[in-house]
Design a protein around this motif. Structure first.
Motif, short mmCIF file in Angstrom:
data_model
loop_
_atom_site.label_atom_id
_atom_site.label_comp_id
_atom_site.label_asym_id
_atom_site.label_seq_id
_atom_site.Cartn_x
_atom_site.Cartn_y
_atom_site.Cartn_z
N ARG A 17 0.81 -1.22 0.00
CA ARG A 17 0.00 0.00 0.00
C ARG A 17 0.84 1.27 0.00
O ARG A 17 0.43 2.29 -0.50
CB ARG A 17 -0.92 0.02 1.24
N ARG A 18 1.99 1.22 0.60
CA ARG A 18 2.78 2.45 0.76
C ARG A 18 4.02 2.47 -0.14
O ARG A 18 4.93 3.26 0.07
CB ARG A 18 3.18 2.61 2.23
N ARG B 229 0.60 18.28 8.23
CA ARG B 229 0.81 18.82 6.88
C ARG B 229 -0.10 18.14 5.86
O ARG B 229 -0.79 18.81 5.08
CB ARG B 229 2.28 18.64 6.47
N LEU B 230 -0.15 16.80 5.89
CA LEU B 230 -0.96 16.08 4.90
C LEU B 230 -2.46 16.23 5.18
O LEU B 230 -3.27 16.22 4.26
CB LEU B 230 -0.56 14.61 4.85
N ARG B 231 -2.81 16.39 6.45
CA ARG B 231 -4.22 16.63 6.78
C ARG B 231 -4.64 18.01 6.30
O ARG B 231 -5.74 18.19 5.76
CB ARG B 231 -4.42 16.49 8.30
N THR B 232 -3.78 19.00 6.50
CA THR B 232 -4.07 20.36 6.02
C THR B 232 -4.16 20.39 4.50
O THR B 232 -5.01 21.07 3.93
CB THR B 232 -2.98 21.34 6.51
N ASP B 233 -3.27 19.61 3.85
CA ASP B 233 -3.26 19.56 2.37
C ASP B 233 -4.61 19.11 1.82
O ASP B 233 -5.21 19.78 0.99
CB ASP B 233 -2.18 18.60 1.87
N TYR B 234 -5.10 17.95 2.31
CA TYR B 234 -6.35 17.46 1.72
C TYR B 234 -7.53 18.32 2.14
O TYR B 234 -8.47 18.52 1.35
CB TYR B 234 -6.57 15.97 2.03
N LYS C 235 0.42 7.74 3.74
CA LYS C 235 1.74 8.22 4.15
C LYS C 235 1.85 8.53 5.64
O LYS C 235 2.95 8.56 6.18
CB LYS C 235 2.12 9.47 3.32
N VAL C 236 0.71 8.77 6.29
CA VAL C 236 0.74 9.06 7.73
C VAL C 236 0.61 7.73 8.48
O VAL C 236 -0.19 6.89 8.11
CB VAL C 236 -0.41 10.01 8.12
N GLU D 157 -0.51 4.73 10.76
CA GLU D 157 -1.88 4.38 11.14
C GLU D 157 -2.21 4.73 12.59
O GLU D 157 -3.38 4.87 12.94
CB GLU D 157 -2.12 2.89 10.90
N ASP D 158 -1.19 4.86 13.42
CA ASP D 158 -1.44 5.27 14.81
C ASP D 158 -2.22 6.58 14.85
O ASP D 158 -2.98 6.83 15.78
CB ASP D 158 -0.12 5.44 15.57
N PHE D 159 -2.01 7.44 13.85
CA PHE D 159 -2.75 8.71 13.78
C PHE D 159 -4.04 8.56 12.99
O PHE D 159 -5.11 8.94 13.45
CB PHE D 159 -1.89 9.78 13.09
N THR D 160 -3.94 7.98 11.77
CA THR D 160 -5.10 7.99 10.86
C THR D 160 -6.28 7.20 11.40
O THR D 160 -7.42 7.63 11.31
CB THR D 160 -4.70 7.44 9.49
N LYS D 161 -5.99 6.03 11.99
CA LYS D 161 -7.12 5.19 12.45
C LYS D 161 -7.84 5.85 13.61
O LYS D 161 -9.05 5.69 13.77
CB LYS D 161 -6.63 3.80 12.84
N ARG D 162 -7.13 6.63 14.43
CA ARG D 162 -7.78 7.28 15.57
C ARG D 162 -8.61 8.48 15.15
O ARG D 162 -9.60 8.81 15.77
CB ARG D 162 -6.73 7.66 16.61
N ILE D 163 -8.19 9.13 14.06
CA ILE D 163 -8.99 10.24 13.54
C ILE D 163 -10.27 9.71 12.89
O ILE D 163 -11.34 10.27 13.04
CB ILE D 163 -8.16 11.05 12.52
N LEU D 164 -10.15 8.58 12.20
CA LEU D 164 -11.28 8.03 11.46
C LEU D 164 -12.23 7.21 12.33
O LEU D 164 -13.43 7.19 12.10
CB LEU D 164 -10.75 7.16 10.30
N PHE D 165 -11.68 6.51 13.33
CA PHE D 165 -12.50 5.60 14.14
C PHE D 165 -12.65 6.06 15.59
O PHE D 165 -12.89 5.25 16.48
CB PHE D 165 -11.89 4.19 14.13
N CYS D 166 -12.52 7.36 15.85
CA CYS D 166 -12.62 7.83 17.23
C CYS D 166 -14.01 7.51 17.79
O CYS D 166 -15.02 7.72 17.12
CB CYS D 166 -12.34 9.34 17.30
#
Length: 317
Positions: free
Chosen positions: A65-66, A147-152, A181-182, A184-193
């Protein structure tokens, strides 16, 4: 052992017999993308070419994937497995390597934030009632995440509130960049909080800026959404991965035939930023769906309902 498809292709092209067989399959895949109906002889030739590669590393190669040049890798995979794309429910072999095991999905929130900030986490204490806000604050402690969150977010909100429509393709690419690219420790918590109230639920639902990435002015047919997906190597690959890892099973304790809900959640994340981007349907539940309808699907309604049902009523997911 499985190699990645780019390395396997290079190895094949250096062998004259494998090279010739691979060129046949490239033409087969090209005809399919042009939606040209194959005559009987052509179908036999394509299937025989695929069988001729059974001892080649190409037949068993996978992608990551990456990885860099991911689209090129996926194109190779679908060239070699072009016979699998005849029907939607034949997409159950994922071109991706198996995801990491459950342990990869277990990280202590505060420990993570402390490691990143080098400070204690008292600044996050006020977010206890809104885990989605807390997840955003943890993301802000990482330069790459913020940075990537601000970008999208900036791409996906461009044109909002005016007559201009957003650039959905760029918005989707920005979302895929973020989730690929970020860590998953960050992305999954933002999406599945986990949320207890609608304010938190609204923040969670708006994670992917649904006005641009998810919703059209009117709901398209789910069959149209599927066709758009199958024309795109990344979307088709993510859908195959989703089908493989989110296959429901009544007899399984977690509802998943693969007995790995973490792999299903990762596959779900992979669908975000594709033409078949799913999302939460409301601020007050964790139900998710595609933005599409099965009205006016005629004699294909059963197939259409199956597509929608994979997201709306999937025990594994």
């Amino acid at each position: 052992p499985r190699s990645d498809c780019i390395a396997a292709e290079q190895q094949c092209l250096s062998d004259s017999t494998c090279n010739a067989t691979y060129r046949i399959l490239e033409n087969c895949a090209l005809d399919k993308t042009r939606l040209l109906p194959l005559d009987h002889d052509s179908r036999v030739r394509c299937l025989n070419a695929e069988l001729d590669l059974r001892n080649s590393s190409l037949l068993h190669c996978r992608c990551h994937r990456r990885m860099k040049r991911q689209e090129h890798c996926l194109r190779i995979f679908w060239t070699v497995h072009s016979s699998m794309t005849d029907g939607y429910f034949n997409l159950e072999t994922s071109p991706y390597e198996n995801p990491a095991n459950e342990e990869h999905w277990k990280t202590d929130y505060n420990k993570l934030a402390a490691l990143l900030s080098g400070k204690d986490c008292s600044q996050l204490a006020g977010d206890a009632t809104n885990p989605c806000l807390k997840a955003t604050h943890v993301c802000n402690l990482s330069k790459k995440c913020v940075r990537l969150r601000t970008d999208y977010a900036s791409i996906c909100t461009r044109g909002a509130g005016s007559e201009d429509t957003c650039d959905r393709r760029k918005c989707h690419r920005g979302l895929r960049n973020f989730f690929e690219k970020v860590p998953e420790d960050f992305t999954k918590r933002i999406l599945f909080c986990p949320c207890q109230d609608e304010l938190c639920g609204e923040r969670r639902r708006k994670t992917i800026v649904p006005d641009c990435s998810f919703q059209y002015n009117t709901k398209p047919s789910c069959l149209w959404l599927l066709d758009s997906c199958l024309e795109d190597h990344i979307c088709k690959s993510r859908l195959a991965d989703f089908q493989q890892n989110c296959q429901p099973a009544d007899t399984s304790p977690d509802g998943c035939s693969q007995h790995n809900r973490a792999a299903c959640l990762q596959a779900y994340m992979g669908m975000i930023g594709t033409p078949m981007t799913p999302n939460y349907v409301s601020n007050s539940s964790v139900e998710i769906s595609l933005w599409c309808t099965c009205e006016s699907s005629g004699n294909q309604k059963e197939k259409c309902d199956q597509i929608l049902g994979m997201f709306e009523s999937n025990k594994c997911l």
